[in-house]
Write an enzyme that holds these catalytic residues in place. Structure first.
Site, mmCIF file in Angstrom:
data_model
loop_
_atom_site.group_PDB
_atom_site.id
_atom_site.type_symbol
_atom_site.label_atom_id
_atom_site.label_comp_id
_atom_site.label_asym_id
_atom_site.label_seq_id
_atom_site.Cartn_x
_atom_site.Cartn_y
_atom_site.Cartn_z
ATOM 1 N N ARG A 1 -0.530 -9.263 13.270
ATOM 2 C CA ARG A 1 -1.138 -8.239 12.395
ATOM 3 C C ARG A 1 -1.935 -8.904 11.279
ATOM 4 O O ARG A 1 -3.015 -8.447 10.911
ATOM 5 C CB ARG A 1 -0.041 -7.333 11.811
ATOM 6 C CG ARG A 1 0.530 -6.375 12.853
ATOM 7 C CD ARG A 1 1.840 -5.757 12.421
ATOM 8 N NE ARG A 1 1.759 -5.027 11.177
ATOM 9 C CZ ARG A 1 2.808 -4.690 10.431
ATOM 10 N NH1 ARG A 1 4.025 -5.023 10.814
ATOM 11 N NH2 ARG A 1 2.650 -4.030 9.321
ATOM 12 N N ARG B 1 11.620 -5.446 5.127
ATOM 13 C CA ARG B 1 11.423 -4.008 4.875
ATOM 14 C C ARG B 1 12.411 -3.172 5.700
ATOM 15 O O ARG B 1 12.663 -3.448 6.866
ATOM 16 C CB ARG B 1 9.994 -3.603 5.247
ATOM 17 C CG ARG B 1 9.813 -2.089 5.250
ATOM 18 C CD ARG B 1 8.374 -1.647 5.327
ATOM 19 N NE ARG B 1 7.626 -2.332 6.358
ATOM 20 C CZ ARG B 1 6.303 -2.383 6.395
ATOM 21 N NH1 ARG B 1 5.594 -1.803 5.449
ATOM 22 N NH2 ARG B 1 5.689 -3.006 7.372
ATOM 23 N N LYS C 1 0.848 -1.218 0.000
ATOM 24 C CA LYS C 1 0.000 0.000 0.000
ATOM 25 C C LYS C 1 0.877 1.260 0.000
ATOM 26 O O LYS C 1 0.677 2.173 -0.790
ATOM 27 C CB LYS C 1 -0.942 0.017 1.216
ATOM 28 C CG LYS C 1 -1.873 -1.181 1.292
ATOM 29 C CD LYS C 1 -2.802 -1.128 2.477
ATOM 30 C CE LYS C 1 -2.125 -1.228 3.841
ATOM 31 N NZ LYS C 1 -1.421 -2.506 4.109
ATOM 32 N N ARG D 1 -10.091 0.428 8.700
ATOM 33 C CA ARG D 1 -9.618 -0.920 8.972
ATOM 34 C C ARG D 1 -10.653 -1.751 9.713
ATOM 35 O O ARG D 1 -10.408 -2.922 9.984
ATOM 36 C CB ARG D 1 -8.386 -0.819 9.878
ATOM 37 C CG ARG D 1 -7.089 -1.212 9.208
ATOM 38 C CD ARG D 1 -6.000 -0.979 10.219
ATOM 39 N NE ARG D 1 -4.810 -1.674 9.906
ATOM 40 C CZ ARG D 1 -3.754 -1.098 9.336
ATOM 41 N NH1 ARG D 1 -3.769 0.154 8.990
ATOM 42 N NH2 ARG D 1 -2.668 -1.811 9.142
ATOM 43 N N ARG E 1 11.092 -1.369 11.258
ATOM 44 C CA ARG E 1 9.990 -0.992 12.149
ATOM 45 C C ARG E 1 9.868 -1.982 13.310
ATOM 46 O O ARG E 1 10.059 -3.179 13.132
ATOM 47 C CB ARG E 1 8.671 -0.980 11.356
ATOM 48 C CG ARG E 1 8.306 0.385 10.858
ATOM 49 C CD ARG E 1 7.189 0.383 9.856
ATOM 50 N NE ARG E 1 5.985 -0.338 10.251
ATOM 51 C CZ ARG E 1 4.898 -0.399 9.483
ATOM 52 N NH1 ARG E 1 4.858 0.207 8.312
ATOM 53 N NH2 ARG E 1 3.843 -1.067 9.882
HETATM 54 P P1 AP5 Z 1 4.822 -1.607 1.927
HETATM 55 O O1 AP5 Z 1 4.506 -0.802 0.720
HETATM 56 O O2 AP5 Z 1 5.535 -0.942 3.044
HETATM 57 O O3 AP5 Z 1 3.497 -2.373 2.421
HETATM 58 P P2 AP5 Z 1 2.219 -1.841 3.193
HETATM 59 O O4 AP5 Z 1 1.029 -2.496 2.587
HETATM 60 O O5 AP5 Z 1 2.217 -0.343 3.241
HETATM 61 O O6 AP5 Z 1 2.528 -2.504 4.586
HETATM 62 P P3 AP5 Z 1 2.401 -1.974 6.071
HETATM 63 O O7 AP5 Z 1 3.064 -3.034 6.915
HETATM 64 O O8 AP5 Z 1 2.917 -0.578 6.214
HETATM 65 O O9 AP5 Z 1 0.891 -2.002 6.267
HETATM 66 P P4 AP5 Z 1 0.133 -2.083 7.563
HETATM 67 O O10 AP5 Z 1 -1.222 -1.837 7.042
HETATM 68 O O11 AP5 Z 1 0.294 -3.274 8.394
HETATM 69 O O12 AP5 Z 1 0.862 -0.969 8.467
HETATM 70 P P5 AP5 Z 1 0.431 0.484 8.898
HETATM 71 O O13 AP5 Z 1 1.650 1.298 8.927
HETATM 72 O O14 AP5 Z 1 -0.750 0.951 8.137
HETATM 73 O O15 AP5 Z 1 5.652 -2.899 1.436
HETATM 74 C C1 AP5 Z 1 6.138 -3.830 2.392
HETATM 75 C C2 AP5 Z 1 7.548 -4.302 1.941
HETATM 76 O O16 AP5 Z 1 7.425 -5.011 0.712
HETATM 77 C C3 AP5 Z 1 8.531 -3.150 1.668
HETATM 78 O O17 AP5 Z 1 9.800 -3.533 2.077
HETATM 79 C C4 AP5 Z 1 8.480 -2.972 0.149
HETATM 80 O O18 AP5 Z 1 9.722 -2.512 -0.338
HETATM 81 C C5 AP5 Z 1 8.188 -4.393 -0.336
HETATM 82 N N1 AP5 Z 1 7.356 -4.433 -1.536
HETATM 83 C C6 AP5 Z 1 6.333 -3.598 -1.862
HETATM 84 N N2 AP5 Z 1 5.789 -3.975 -3.038
HETATM 85 C C7 AP5 Z 1 6.468 -5.094 -3.433
HETATM 86 C C8 AP5 Z 1 6.371 -5.962 -4.557
HETATM 87 N N3 AP5 Z 1 5.453 -5.764 -5.524
HETATM 88 N N4 AP5 Z 1 7.218 -7.022 -4.621
HETATM 89 C C9 AP5 Z 1 8.154 -7.227 -3.654
HETATM 90 N N5 AP5 Z 1 8.302 -6.430 -2.563
HETATM 91 C C10 AP5 Z 1 7.461 -5.383 -2.458
HETATM 92 O O19 AP5 Z 1 -0.103 0.214 10.386
HETATM 93 C C11 AP5 Z 1 0.775 -0.123 11.438
HETATM 94 C C12 AP5 Z 1 -0.026 -0.267 12.720
HETATM 95 O O20 AP5 Z 1 -0.674 0.994 13.038
HETATM 96 C C13 AP5 Z 1 -1.172 -1.284 12.701
HETATM 97 O O21 AP5 Z 1 -0.727 -2.601 12.963
HETATM 98 C C14 AP5 Z 1 -2.082 -0.729 13.810
HETATM 99 O O22 AP5 Z 1 -1.573 -1.039 15.076
HETATM 100 C C15 AP5 Z 1 -1.967 0.770 13.617
HETATM 101 N N6 AP5 Z 1 -2.981 1.307 12.697
HETATM 102 C C16 AP5 Z 1 -2.762 1.905 11.490
HETATM 103 N N7 AP5 Z 1 -3.921 2.271 10.920
HETATM 104 C C17 AP5 Z 1 -4.908 1.885 11.772
HETATM 105 C C18 AP5 Z 1 -6.317 1.961 11.732
HETATM 106 N N8 AP5 Z 1 -6.961 2.501 10.671
HETATM 107 N N9 AP5 Z 1 -7.013 1.436 12.771
HETATM 108 C C19 AP5 Z 1 -6.395 0.906 13.836
HETATM 109 N N10 AP5 Z 1 -5.054 0.784 13.941
HETATM 110 C C20 AP5 Z 1 -4.313 1.278 12.909
#
Ligand code: AP5
Length: 232
Positions: free
Chosen positions: A172, A127, A13, A88, A161
């Site tokens: 997660r 990552r 994402k 979410r 992270r």
């Molecule tokens: P990346 O692009 O970083 O993936 P992502 O989908 O953004 O993953 P996240 O782990 O950031 O998502 P998340 O939803 O768990 O975390 P968030 O920060 O929102 O890609 C991942 C890796 O893969 C990278 O190294 C990249 O280089 C690689 N990659 C990308 N595309 C690729 C491809 N095509 N092929 C190969 N490699 C690839 O949330 C974190 C925490 O915050 C949650 O757990 C929760 O505690 C809290 N939180 C956030 N939002 C909410 C909410 N709305 N409600 C409640 N809690 C929340």
């Protein structure tokens, strides 16, 4: 344009959001990034959120709803925005509907990036991100040009992270399947029509980006966005 980027942890994402933000010149609102900024600033909200994030739990709905409500009223969202990591839960989706109604706005697309669980663990544990500018890399799939150095700002020392350790990632993923996956159905049955555009998230980031543009009916333009040049 107003888009939700939907998908499990590690689906890509954040990686795709950078490309879409530049292509459509819209604001990128990542609840994960906004919460991590609160944690880094040591605010009371950050202290509460940080403890939950470290366990792989979701933070309370009212906390993220408040953050987004405040954020979408800012000027940079007037030309459109991309939501990454929000909503979410079903209550968050309903709260978003109320916010949009209040401002007479609507959503254009919910892009669901689909990647099998086995690939996600490998993506997340590899990552690394830049603590200075936030650019995201992968030690194997998207390595920086110079080891441990950010391609975008040349900062040395990329960071893993706290919630990217294998055990936390499993928690997660479990939360995603239980609490977040039902949103796909919510937006599939949206009135007056489904907003869900399902996209295969496997393969190289450029290929996924092209599939997203196709799914939302945008021209798959020849030009390469600057973010892709930086990452390639
Ligand atoms: P990346 O692009 O970083 O993936 P992502 O989908 O953004 O993953 P996240 O782990 O950031 O998502 P998340 O939803 O768990 O975390 P968030 O920060 O929102 O890609 C991942 C890796 O893969 C990278 O190294 C990249 O280089 C690689 N990659 C990308 N595309 C690729 C491809 N095509 N092929 C190969 N490699 C690839 O949330 C974190 C925490 O915050 C949650 O757990 C929760 O505690 C809290 N939180 C956030 N939002 C909410 C909410 N709305 N409600 C409640 N809690 C929340």
């Amino acid at each position: 344009m107003r888009i939700i980027l939907f998908g499990p942890p590690g689906a890509g994402k954040g990686t795709q959001a950078v490309r879409l933000r530049e292509r459509f010149q819209i604001a990128h609102l990542s609840t994960g990034d906004l919460l991590r900024a609160e944690v880094a600033a040591g605010t009371s909200l950050g202290k509460e959120a940080g403890a939950l994030m470290a366990q792989g739990s979701l933070v309370p709905d009212e906390m993220v709803v408040g953050i987004i409500e405040h954020r979408i009223e800012k000027d940079d969202c007037k030309g459109g925005f991309l939501l990454d990591g929000f909503p979410r839960t079903i209550p968050q989706a309903k709260a978003l509907d109320s916010m949009l109604d209040k401002h007479a706005l609507s959503l254009d697309h919910v892009v669901s990036i689909e990647v099998p669980d086995e690939a996600l663990l490998e993506r997340i544990t590899g990552r690394r991100s830049c603590p200075n500018c936030g650019a995201v890399f992968h030690i194997q799939f998207m390595p920086p040009k110079v080891e441990d150095t950010c391609d975008a700002c040349a900062h040395q020392g990329l960071h893993q992270r706290d919630d990217d350790k294998a055990e936390t990632v499993r928690a997660r993923l479990e939360k995603f399947h239980r609490e977040t996956a039902p949103l796909k159905d919510f937006y599939s049955h949206y009135e007056p029509e489904s907003l869900v555009r399902s996209v295969d998230g496997t393969g190289k980031p450029d290929a996924v980006y092209a599939r997203i543009l196709d799914a939302i009916g945008a021209d798959v333009a020849d030009e390469t966005p600057p973010a892709m040049k930086a990452a390639n």
